[in-house]
Scaffold this active site. Sequence first.
Site, PDB file in Angstrom:
ATOM      1  N   HIS A 118      47.143  68.528  59.702  1.00 36.89           N
ATOM      2  CA  HIS A 118      47.451  67.854  60.972  1.00 36.89           C
ATOM      3  C   HIS A 118      46.188  67.554  61.781  1.00 36.89           C
ATOM      4  O   HIS A 118      45.125  68.133  61.540  1.00 36.89           O
ATOM      5  CB  HIS A 118      48.429  68.668  61.834  1.00 36.89           C
ATOM      6  CG  HIS A 118      47.957  70.003  62.305  1.00 36.89           C
ATOM      7  ND1 HIS A 118      48.259  71.178  61.644  1.00 36.89           N
ATOM      8  CD2 HIS A 118      47.191  70.361  63.370  1.00 36.89           C
ATOM      9  CE1 HIS A 118      47.712  72.188  62.302  1.00 36.89           C
ATOM     10  NE2 HIS A 118      47.063  71.730  63.354  1.00 36.89           N
ATOM     11  N   GLU A 123      40.337  73.694  62.038  1.00 40.30           N
ATOM     12  CA  GLU A 123      41.324  74.742  61.754  1.00 40.30           C
ATOM     13  C   GLU A 123      41.566  74.789  60.255  1.00 40.30           C
ATOM     14  O   GLU A 123      41.685  73.729  59.620  1.00 40.30           O
ATOM     15  CB  GLU A 123      42.630  74.434  62.489  1.00 40.30           C
ATOM     16  CG  GLU A 123      43.727  75.444  62.272  1.00 40.30           C
ATOM     17  CD  GLU A 123      45.026  75.062  62.961  1.00 40.30           C
ATOM     18  OE1 GLU A 123      45.050  74.108  63.762  1.00 40.30           O
ATOM     19  OE2 GLU A 123      46.046  75.714  62.682  1.00 40.30           O
ATOM     20  N   HIS A 133      41.372  68.875  67.345  1.00 37.22           N
ATOM     21  CA  HIS A 133      40.913  69.542  66.112  1.00 37.22           C
ATOM     22  C   HIS A 133      41.538  68.887  64.888  1.00 37.22           C
ATOM     23  O   HIS A 133      42.492  68.123  65.003  1.00 37.22           O
ATOM     24  CB  HIS A 133      41.242  71.049  66.144  1.00 37.22           C
ATOM     25  CG  HIS A 133      42.696  71.388  66.174  1.00 37.22           C
ATOM     26  ND1 HIS A 133      43.452  71.436  67.340  1.00 37.22           N
ATOM     27  CD2 HIS A 133      43.551  71.678  65.170  1.00 37.22           C
ATOM     28  CE1 HIS A 133      44.693  71.772  67.039  1.00 37.22           C
ATOM     29  NE2 HIS A 133      44.789  71.908  65.742  1.00 37.22           N
TER      30      HIS A 133
HETATM   31  C1  LIG Z   1      47.003  78.067  66.303  1.00 33.76           C
HETATM   32  C2  LIG Z   1      48.173  77.301  66.770  1.00 33.76           C
HETATM   33  C3  LIG Z   1      48.071  75.824  66.490  1.00 33.76           C
HETATM   34  C4  LIG Z   1      48.163  75.571  64.988  1.00 33.76           C
HETATM   35  O1  LIG Z   1      47.843  74.476  64.534  1.00 33.76           O
HETATM   36  O2  LIG Z   1      48.634  76.499  64.272  1.00 33.76           O
HETATM   37  C5  LIG Z   1      46.804  75.228  67.058  1.00 33.76           C
HETATM   38  O3  LIG Z   1      46.079  74.473  66.481  1.00 33.76           O
HETATM   39  S1  LIG Z   1      46.433  75.776  68.635  1.00 33.76           S
HETATM   40  C6  LIG Z   1      44.928  74.906  69.096  1.00 33.76           C
HETATM   41  C7  LIG Z   1      44.349  75.569  70.301  1.00 33.76           C
HETATM   42  N1  LIG Z   1      43.618  76.779  69.943  1.00 33.76           N
HETATM   43  C8  LIG Z   1      42.287  76.727  69.726  1.00 33.76           C
HETATM   44  O4  LIG Z   1      41.647  75.701  69.869  1.00 33.76           O
HETATM   45  C9  LIG Z   1      41.625  78.034  69.338  1.00 33.76           C
HETATM   46  C10 LIG Z   1      40.184  77.808  68.906  1.00 33.76           C
HETATM   47  N2  LIG Z   1      39.413  77.218  69.999  1.00 33.76           N
HETATM   48  C11 LIG Z   1      38.540  77.983  70.732  1.00 33.76           C
HETATM   49  O5  LIG Z   1      38.344  79.159  70.492  1.00 33.76           O
HETATM   50  C12 LIG Z   1      37.822  77.255  71.865  1.00 33.76           C
HETATM   51  O6  LIG Z   1      38.493  76.036  72.153  1.00 33.76           O
HETATM   52  C13 LIG Z   1      36.327  76.907  71.543  1.00 33.76           C
HETATM   53  C14 LIG Z   1      35.550  78.194  71.302  1.00 33.76           C
HETATM   54  C15 LIG Z   1      36.222  75.996  70.339  1.00 33.76           C
HETATM   55  C16 LIG Z   1      35.754  76.182  72.747  1.00 33.76           C
HETATM   56  O7  LIG Z   1      36.041  76.971  73.864  1.00 33.76           O
HETATM   57  P1  LIG Z   1      35.746  76.419  75.339  1.00 33.76           P
HETATM   58  O8  LIG Z   1      36.233  74.998  75.478  1.00 33.76           O
HETATM   59  O9  LIG Z   1      36.247  77.380  76.346  1.00 33.76           O
HETATM   60  O10 LIG Z   1      34.187  76.544  75.334  1.00 33.76           O
HETATM   61  P2  LIG Z   1      33.105  75.549  75.828  1.00 33.76           P
HETATM   62  O11 LIG Z   1      33.629  74.583  76.822  1.00 33.76           O
HETATM   63  O12 LIG Z   1      31.948  76.377  76.195  1.00 33.76           O
HETATM   64  O13 LIG Z   1      32.743  74.722  74.477  1.00 33.76           O
HETATM   65  C17 LIG Z   1      31.669  75.156  73.674  1.00 33.76           C
HETATM   66  C18 LIG Z   1      31.121  73.897  73.037  1.00 33.76           C
HETATM   67  O14 LIG Z   1      32.114  73.416  72.109  1.00 33.76           O
HETATM   68  C19 LIG Z   1      32.510  72.107  72.494  1.00 33.76           C
HETATM   69  N3  LIG Z   1      33.944  72.019  72.254  1.00 33.76           N
HETATM   70  C20 LIG Z   1      34.914  72.687  72.894  1.00 33.76           C
HETATM   71  N4  LIG Z   1      36.120  72.333  72.397  1.00 33.76           N
HETATM   72  C21 LIG Z   1      35.881  71.402  71.444  1.00 33.76           C
HETATM   73  C22 LIG Z   1      36.699  70.624  70.567  1.00 33.76           C
HETATM   74  N5  LIG Z   1      38.037  70.748  70.599  1.00 33.76           N
HETATM   75  N6  LIG Z   1      36.119  69.763  69.714  1.00 33.76           N
HETATM   76  C23 LIG Z   1      34.770  69.642  69.684  1.00 33.76           C
HETATM   77  N7  LIG Z   1      33.899  70.328  70.483  1.00 33.76           N
HETATM   78  C24 LIG Z   1      34.468  71.197  71.351  1.00 33.76           C
HETATM   79  C25 LIG Z   1      32.169  71.963  73.966  1.00 33.76           C
HETATM   80  O15 LIG Z   1      31.974  70.600  74.269  1.00 33.76           O
HETATM   81  C26 LIG Z   1      30.906  72.769  74.051  1.00 33.76           C
HETATM   82  O16 LIG Z   1      29.855  71.992  73.546  1.00 33.76           O
HETATM   83  P3  LIG Z   1      28.469  71.911  74.422  1.00 33.76           P
HETATM   84  O17 LIG Z   1      27.631  70.941  73.672  1.00 33.76           O
HETATM   85  O18 LIG Z   1      27.951  73.328  74.441  1.00 33.76           O
HETATM   86  O19 LIG Z   1      28.917  71.427  75.791  1.00 33.76           O
HETATM   87 CO    CO Z   2      46.435  73.098  64.910  1.00 31.07          CO
END
Ligand SMILES: CC[C@H](C(=O)O)C(=O)SCCNC(=O)CCNC(=O)[C@H](O)C(C)(C)COP(=O)(O)OP(=O)(O)OC[C@H]1O[C@@H](n2cnc3c(N)ncnc32)[C@H](O)[C@@H]1OP(=O)(O)O
Ligand code: CO
Length: 139
Positions: free
Chosen positions: A8, A130, A81
């Site tokens: 997905h 993911e 993602h």
């Molecule tokens: C699991 C259930 C379901 C499934 O399919 O089964 C799902 O998919 S649920 C989806 C939601 N859950 C998650 O996303 C869990 C994993 N994600 C995380 O742990 C955080 O989102 C993380 C660590 C990737 C980012 O956390 P956060 O946004 O709080 O941190 P920052 O703002 O400091 O970001 C750090 C750095 O990463 C870049 N970033 C953040 N999100 C994304 C993204 N979705 N795609 C690409 N890049 C991303 C952000 O821009 C920061 O970059 P920087 O250059 O340092 O500014």
């Molecule tokens: Co997902």
Amino acid sequence: MKLGRLNHVGVATPSIEKSISFYRDVMGAEVIREPFDLPAQGVKVCFVDTPNSQIELIEPLGESSPIHGFLAKNPAGGQHHLCYEVPDIHAAKAWFEGKGAKVLGEPRIGAHGTLIFFVHPKDMGGVLTEIMETPKGDH
Ligand SMILES: CC[C@H](C(=O)O)C(=O)SCCNC(=O)CCNC(=O)[C@H](O)C(C)(C)COP(=O)(O)OP(=O)(O)OC[C@H]1O[C@@H](n2cnc3c(N)ncnc32)[C@H](O)[C@@H]1OP(=O)(O)O
Ligand SMILES: [Co+2]
């Protein structure tokens, strides 16, 4: 490791209802599944079927939802993602760690009821990735 099926594309949205209307009315999708909550993952989820994959609409659920940060930067929502399937989630985790990629937490049950983990976008060309164990019977 061999690249598995794209299960997905995760799309974050501030309103899952509005996004469902968009995919139904503009994109011509048959949105047949009801949204459901995944409290442990901090999201409300609705899968939109496409002919060969799914769009996973995700809306924050609760104060500690991991997508609040993303929506603060992208208030209208957006592509969040990609999720690929693997036959063995633990072997996949060891593979990515062996490549020096940051695996976020331990494998946990995802929206399809199988184990999943995420790899940090910094190690994945900017794409939050993911990895999901292929549902039994789908191999
Ligand atoms: C699991 C259930 C379901 C499934 O399919 O089964 C799902 O998919 S649920 C989806 C939601 N859950 C998650 O996303 C869990 C994993 N994600 C995380 O742990 C955080 O989102 C993380 C660590 C990737 C980012 O956390 P956060 O946004 O709080 O941190 P920052 O703002 O400091 O970001 C750090 C750095 O990463 C870049 N970033 C953040 N999100 C994304 C993204 N979705 N795609 C690409 N890049 C991303 C952000 O821009 C920061 O970059 P920087 O250059 O340092 O500014
Ligand atoms: Co997902």
